[in-house]
Write an enzyme that holds these catalytic residues in place. Sequence first.
Site, PDB file in Angstrom:
ATOM      1  N   GLU A 190      -5.898   4.672  -3.414  1.00  0.00           N
ATOM      2  CA  GLU A 190      -6.581   4.437  -2.085  1.00  0.00           C
ATOM      3  C   GLU A 190      -6.737   2.980  -1.851  1.00  0.00           C
ATOM      4  OE1 GLU A 190     -10.060   6.042  -0.974  1.00  0.00           O
ATOM      5  OE2 GLU A 190      -9.314   8.322  -1.588  1.00  0.00           O
TER       6      GLU A 190
ATOM      7  N   ARG B  80       0.436   9.103   1.978  1.00  0.00           N
ATOM      8  CA  ARG B  80       0.185   8.284   0.960  1.00  0.00           C
ATOM      9  C   ARG B  80       1.500   8.851   0.026  1.00  0.00           C
ATOM     10  NH1 ARG B  80      -5.170   9.508  -2.093  1.00  0.00           N
ATOM     11  NH2 ARG B  80      -6.107   8.916  -0.348  1.00  0.00           N
TER      12      ARG B  80
END
Length: 345
Positions: free
Chosen positions: A121, A306
């Site tokens: 993240e 991601r």
Amino acid sequence: MPLKVLILGANGFIGSSLTHAILKQKEWEVYGMDVGDHKLGNCLGHPRFKFVEGDVMISREWIEYHVKKCDAVLPLVAIANPAQYVKDPLRVFELDFESNLAVVRQCVKYKKRIIFPSTSEVYGMSPDPELDEQRTNMVYGPIDKQRWIYACSKQLLDRVIYAYGVRDGVDYTLFRPFNWIGPKLDNVFEAKEGSSRLFTQFISNVIFQKPIQLVDGGKQSRSFTFIDDGVDALLRIIENKGGRASRQIFNLGNPKNDVSVAQLAKYIIAAFKQYAEYAEHARKAKVVVVPSGKYFGKYYQDIHKRVPSIANAKKQLGWNPKVDLKTAIKLTLDYHLAHKDYQLE
């Protein structure tokens, strides 16, 4: 002398899996702390495992003593659930940043190697098609999107540890897990929506015959990584042959398992059809779309893609993830559906 490893958060998903692997595969000694021990199973009582039940925010003397006596320190304690980032951001900061900063400073004081769990993240909403440890910019939303306090806390600790490495010569490794999944990630027999992370929430929803909720349609994609692959990388990092993990940052994920959240839901439903007890649950499973504002609240903001570059981990560690997503789902279901009372062990 066997390597001495301190694992704070030894009862967590990563901590318990790593402890099991060390005791099974290595001759190292492990010292662990956590607020519970239900995921540690037969590790408890093992001659090379010393465990104490305690809170890292309180048991500071015990932690300092063991930082001093151990060779490698892994501070794995953290709140890592997006629902919590939004609901209780200050608690996330206090535990994920402040408590871990105290441990980092002890490692600096006693010149101990620190292996710190960063997070995928930290890259935020970077538009890069592949996230690189050295080149990717970290892009976050505005201050009122409180979900970013987790990423900010982790990123700041990454920078603090790096700075201690430059100034004080501290030996460290930063590793960034990309959506690690597997048995004991969360309690799948907890029916409450939002009580666990996406992967285990979907499993729980099928078990309890509740709709699988796709936030904003489930178009977001993630690179899901099986826990055994992640632990394999951690064993290599701890062993640190030739010092190749020292002062390195590693993305630890499986780019081949990059799928949308909606596709993950389909895989999980299909996997349940192979278990007689839940085949009817899977047949009747419903998938619904829910706005992120309704599911998480107004302080949420999402990450659309991601995908990690794992070139550095391949080069420095000789590591390559092996478990495909469908196998990871099956192995997780095999475990949980055979251990329905694991949370009570």
